[in-house]
Design a protein around this motif. Structure first.
Motif, PDB file in Angstrom:
ATOM      1  N   ILE A   3      55.213  45.379  46.692  1.00 18.40           N
ATOM      2  CA  ILE A   3      54.579  46.140  45.626  1.00 18.40           C
ATOM      3  C   ILE A   3      55.557  46.205  44.460  1.00 18.40           C
ATOM      4  CG2 ILE A   3      53.566  48.355  44.976  1.00 18.40           C
ATOM      5  CD1 ILE A   3      53.015  48.842  47.919  1.00 18.40           C
ATOM      6  N   THR A   4      55.262  45.510  43.404  1.00 17.77           N
ATOM      7  CA  THR A   4      56.233  45.429  42.317  1.00 17.77           C
ATOM      8  C   THR A   4      56.280  46.732  41.545  1.00 17.77           C
ATOM      9  OG1 THR A   4      54.627  44.624  40.715  1.00 17.77           O
ATOM     10  CG2 THR A   4      55.695  42.969  42.089  1.00 17.77           C
ATOM     11  N   MET A   5      57.437  47.054  41.013  1.00 19.38           N
ATOM     12  CA  MET A   5      57.602  48.288  40.266  1.00 19.38           C
ATOM     13  C   MET A   5      56.836  48.250  38.947  1.00 19.38           C
ATOM     14  SD  MET A   5      59.169  50.268  42.176  1.00 19.38           S
ATOM     15  CE  MET A   5      59.393  51.596  41.001  1.00 19.38           C
ATOM     16  N   SER A   6      56.376  47.041  38.551  1.00 14.67           N
ATOM     17  CA  SER A   6      55.600  46.963  37.318  1.00 14.67           C
ATOM     18  C   SER A   6      54.161  47.440  37.516  1.00 14.67           C
ATOM     19  CB  SER A   6      55.590  45.514  36.804  1.00 14.67           C
ATOM     20  OG  SER A   6      54.938  44.665  37.737  1.00 14.67           O
ATOM     21  N   MET A   7      53.749  47.613  38.759  1.00 14.38           N
ATOM     22  CA  MET A   7      52.396  48.086  39.026  1.00 14.38           C
ATOM     23  C   MET A   7      52.262  49.550  38.621  1.00 14.38           C
ATOM     24  SD  MET A   7      51.580  46.460  42.764  1.00 14.38           S
ATOM     25  CE  MET A   7      49.939  47.169  42.838  1.00 14.38           C
ATOM     26  N   SER A   8      51.121  49.904  38.016  1.00 16.70           N
ATOM     27  CA  SER A   8      50.871  51.292  37.669  1.00 16.70           C
ATOM     28  C   SER A   8      50.512  52.068  38.928  1.00 16.70           C
ATOM     29  CB  SER A   8      49.727  51.391  36.661  1.00 16.70           C
ATOM     30  OG  SER A   8      48.496  51.056  37.296  1.00 16.70           O
ATOM     31  N   ILE A   9      50.573  53.390  38.826  1.00 13.62           N
ATOM     32  CA  ILE A   9      50.166  54.233  39.948  1.00 13.62           C
ATOM     33  C   ILE A   9      48.721  53.950  40.312  1.00 13.62           C
ATOM     34  CG2 ILE A   9      49.647  56.637  40.558  1.00 13.62           C
ATOM     35  CD1 ILE A   9      52.249  57.398  39.136  1.00 13.62           C
ATOM     36  N   GLN A  10      47.873  53.782  39.292  1.00 12.58           N
ATOM     37  CA  GLN A  10      46.460  53.485  39.549  1.00 12.58           C
ATOM     38  C   GLN A  10      46.319  52.191  40.353  1.00 12.58           C
ATOM     39  OE1 GLN A  10      44.072  55.545  38.742  1.00 12.58           O
ATOM     40  NE2 GLN A  10      42.282  54.561  37.871  1.00 12.58           N
ATOM     41  N   GLN A  11      47.066  51.169  39.989  1.00 15.94           N
ATOM     42  CA  GLN A  11      46.990  49.897  40.702  1.00 15.94           C
ATOM     43  C   GLN A  11      47.458  50.042  42.143  1.00 15.94           C
ATOM     44  OE1 GLN A  11      49.432  47.742  37.876  1.00 15.94           O
ATOM     45  NE2 GLN A  11      47.681  46.558  37.138  1.00 15.94           N
ATOM     46  N   CYS A  41      30.938  49.510  41.735  1.00 17.03           N
ATOM     47  CA  CYS A  41      32.040  49.328  42.688  1.00 17.03           C
ATOM     48  C   CYS A  41      31.507  49.010  44.081  1.00 17.03           C
ATOM     49  CB  CYS A  41      32.900  50.589  42.748  1.00 17.03           C
ATOM     50  SG  CYS A  41      33.816  50.950  41.232  1.00 17.03           S
ATOM     51  N   MET A  42      30.352  49.591  44.423  1.00 11.54           N
ATOM     52  CA  MET A  42      29.764  49.361  45.741  1.00 11.54           C
ATOM     53  C   MET A  42      29.194  47.961  45.882  1.00 11.54           C
ATOM     54  SD  MET A  42      27.750  52.980  46.231  1.00 11.54           S
ATOM     55  CE  MET A  42      27.360  52.829  47.985  1.00 11.54           C
ATOM     56  N   THR A  43      28.716  47.378  44.776  1.00  8.32           N
ATOM     57  CA  THR A  43      27.956  46.133  44.872  1.00  8.32           C
ATOM     58  C   THR A  43      28.687  44.905  44.356  1.00  8.32           C
ATOM     59  OG1 THR A  43      26.909  46.622  42.735  1.00  8.32           O
ATOM     60  CG2 THR A  43      25.749  47.351  44.709  1.00  8.32           C
ATOM     61  N   LYS A  44      29.804  45.107  43.645  1.00  6.20           N
ATOM     62  CA  LYS A  44      30.530  43.964  43.102  1.00  6.20           C
ATOM     63  C   LYS A  44      31.798  43.706  43.904  1.00  6.20           C
ATOM     64  CE  LYS A  44      28.984  44.198  38.286  1.00  6.20           C
ATOM     65  NZ  LYS A  44      29.410  44.350  36.882  1.00  6.20           N
ATOM     66  N   GLY A  45      32.131  42.444  44.054  1.00  3.71           N
ATOM     67  CA  GLY A  45      33.417  42.104  44.647  1.00  3.71           C
ATOM     68  C   GLY A  45      33.362  41.763  46.123  1.00  3.71           C
ATOM     69  N   HIS A  46      32.311  42.221  46.810  1.00  7.96           N
ATOM     70  CA  HIS A  46      32.182  41.871  48.224  1.00  7.96           C
ATOM     71  C   HIS A  46      30.736  42.090  48.656  1.00  7.96           C
ATOM     72  CE1 HIS A  46      32.056  46.151  49.613  1.00  7.96           C
ATOM     73  NE2 HIS A  46      32.700  46.317  48.481  1.00  7.96           N
ATOM     74  N   ASP A  66      29.153  50.340  54.629  1.00 13.46           N
ATOM     75  CA  ASP A  66      30.072  49.473  53.896  1.00 13.46           C
ATOM     76  C   ASP A  66      31.125  50.292  53.160  1.00 13.46           C
ATOM     77  OD1 ASP A  66      28.996  46.797  54.342  1.00 13.46           O
ATOM     78  OD2 ASP A  66      27.254  47.513  53.231  1.00 13.46           O
ATOM     79  N   ALA A  67      32.375  50.135  53.558  1.00 13.57           N
ATOM     80  CA  ALA A  67      33.465  50.761  52.801  1.00 13.57           C
ATOM     81  C   ALA A  67      33.554  50.121  51.419  1.00 13.57           C
ATOM     82  CB  ALA A  67      34.782  50.611  53.553  1.00 13.57           C
ATOM     83  N   ILE A  68      34.044  50.882  50.449  1.00 10.03           N
ATOM     84  CA  ILE A  68      34.046  50.421  49.052  1.00 10.03           C
ATOM     85  C   ILE A  68      35.410  49.844  48.697  1.00 10.03           C
ATOM     86  CG2 ILE A  68      33.663  51.063  46.654  1.00 10.03           C
ATOM     87  CD1 ILE A  68      31.984  53.413  47.672  1.00 10.03           C
ATOM     88  N   ARG A  69      35.417  48.540  48.463  1.00  5.73           N
ATOM     89  CA  ARG A  69      36.627  47.852  48.000  1.00  5.73           C
ATOM     90  C   ARG A  69      36.561  47.748  46.481  1.00  5.73           C
ATOM     91  NH1 ARG A  69      36.381  44.081  51.193  1.00  5.73           N
ATOM     92  NH2 ARG A  69      38.228  44.266  52.492  1.00  5.73           N
ATOM     93  N   ILE A  70      37.650  48.058  45.815  1.00  2.00           N
ATOM     94  CA  ILE A  70      37.690  47.966  44.351  1.00  2.00           C
ATOM     95  C   ILE A  70      38.180  46.571  43.975  1.00  2.00           C
ATOM     96  CG2 ILE A  70      38.640  48.941  42.229  1.00  2.00           C
ATOM     97  CD1 ILE A  70      39.040  51.577  43.769  1.00  2.00           C
ATOM     98  N   SER A  71      37.295  45.782  43.404  1.00  3.56           N
ATOM     99  CA  SER A  71      37.624  44.391  43.092  1.00  3.56           C
ATOM    100  C   SER A  71      38.631  44.310  41.948  1.00  3.56           C
ATOM    101  CB  SER A  71      36.357  43.624  42.713  1.00  3.56           C
ATOM    102  OG  SER A  71      35.883  44.062  41.442  1.00  3.56           O
ATOM    103  N   PRO A  72      39.363  43.196  41.855  1.00  2.00           N
ATOM    104  CA  PRO A  72      40.319  43.034  40.754  1.00  2.00           C
ATOM    105  C   PRO A  72      39.651  43.130  39.388  1.00  2.00           C
ATOM    106  CG  PRO A  72      40.723  41.398  42.475  1.00  2.00           C
ATOM    107  CD  PRO A  72      39.448  42.097  42.841  1.00  2.00           C
ATOM    108  N   GLU A  73      38.408  42.635  39.273  1.00  2.00           N
ATOM    109  CA  GLU A  73      37.701  42.674  37.989  1.00  2.00           C
ATOM    110  C   GLU A  73      37.425  44.114  37.567  1.00  2.00           C
ATOM    111  OE1 GLU A  73      37.407  38.877  39.927  1.00  2.00           O
ATOM    112  OE2 GLU A  73      36.766  40.859  40.639  1.00  2.00           O
ATOM    113  N   ILE A  74      36.992  44.929  38.521  1.00  2.00           N
ATOM    114  CA  ILE A  74      36.699  46.326  38.220  1.00  2.00           C
ATOM    115  C   ILE A  74      37.992  47.080  37.933  1.00  2.00           C
ATOM    116  CG2 ILE A  74      35.940  48.487  39.302  1.00  2.00           C
ATOM    117  CD1 ILE A  74      33.615  46.920  40.487  1.00  2.00           C
TER     118      ILE A  74
END
Length: 254
Positions: free
Chosen positions: A24-32, A91-96, A112-120
């Motif tokens: 996990i790079t330190m450049s990642m935001s807390i949100q990421q 978020c529920m319908t995109k990405g998977h 279905d668990a909700i995965r947050i896609s990179p696009e979102i």
């Protein structure tokens, strides 16, 4: 709220405790970082590791809330209040793909668990929506764990508590409620089948009445989300099936 308590921990302390912290790079935001941890928990749920997923989600959720409350390094502030056009339904319908299916022998459960896609994630998602997603996945982990257990009562109570908290959160913001109707339907549906499982038929019936009201709201608004794709059509058929199976006989002619 007792079910959500975990040891108090700072956000960075939590991530530094992870065995794969170096990835996990330190450049990642807390949100990421939060989104990444949510998606790790989703993978755990999909693999059937429900206890591990619920522990991770509880810990990350509390660390994230503490971080937002303390406005850590001012970094979370923009993530907390960022305006975004991304809805929870997206978020529920995109990405998977959705995998919830209808079993004729059992009530339909949205599973279905909700995965947050990179696009979102890149588009920006408000703090309260990230929190809602983590709580939904936590409730789902408890719920699925209960179905896999010989003694399901404790996990069903935890799942019910979190689902009800989520429903209250959605009701408090009418704009969010109307933008996240599929999210609301999934919560109401799963609350209803938990009450049904616990033989609390009157409460279950009230839940399915609310479920029908939201379905009718979608229909009256000519909302097209129930016909977007085959996976979503299956989910909406499951919701309608639960409503029909739980309607009083006298209502059949209405």
């Amino acid at each position: 709220a007792n079910q959500l308590k975990t040891p108090t921990i700072s956000f960075l302390d939590y991530f530094q405790s992870l065995s794969y912290y170096h990835t996990i790079t330190m450049s990642m935001s807390i949100q990421q970082r939060v989104i990444q941890e949510n998606n790790v928990a989703v993978a755990m749920i999909e693999e059937g590791a429900y206890d591990e997923a619920s522990y991770k989600l509880c810990t990350v959720f509390q660390a994230y809330q503490n971080c937002c409350e303390n406005d850590y390094e001012n970094e979370v502030s923009s993530a907390c209040y960022n305006k975004s056009s991304i809805s929870l339904d997206e978020c529920m319908t995109k990405g998977h793909p959705m995998s919830s299916s209808i079993d004729p022998d059992f009530p339909f459960m949205y599973s279905d668990a909700i995965r947050i896609s990179p696009e979102i994630a890149a588009a920006g998602i408000p703090k309260h929506d990230v929190s809602s997603i983590m709580l939904f996945n936590l409730a789902l982990a408890y719920h699925l764990s209960a179905l896999d257990s010989m003694n399901p009562d404790a996990d069903l109570r935890k799942a019910l508590h979190v689902y009800e908290l989520l429903y209250t959160m959605q009701q408090e913001n009418e704009e969010n409620f109307l933008c996240n109707l599929m999210f609301v339907l999934s919560i109401l549906n799963n609350i209803g089948i938990i009450h049904q499982w616990r033989n609390e038929d009157d409460i279950a019936a009230r839940c399915f009445d609310k479920l029908l009201s939201v379905l009718m709201l979608i229909s009256s608004n000519n909302n097209s989300q129930s016909t977007n794709n085959k996976n979503e059509e299956v989910v909406f058929r499951g919701f309608y099936r639960n409503v029909i199976l739980n309607r009083p006989p006298c209502a059949g002619a209405a």
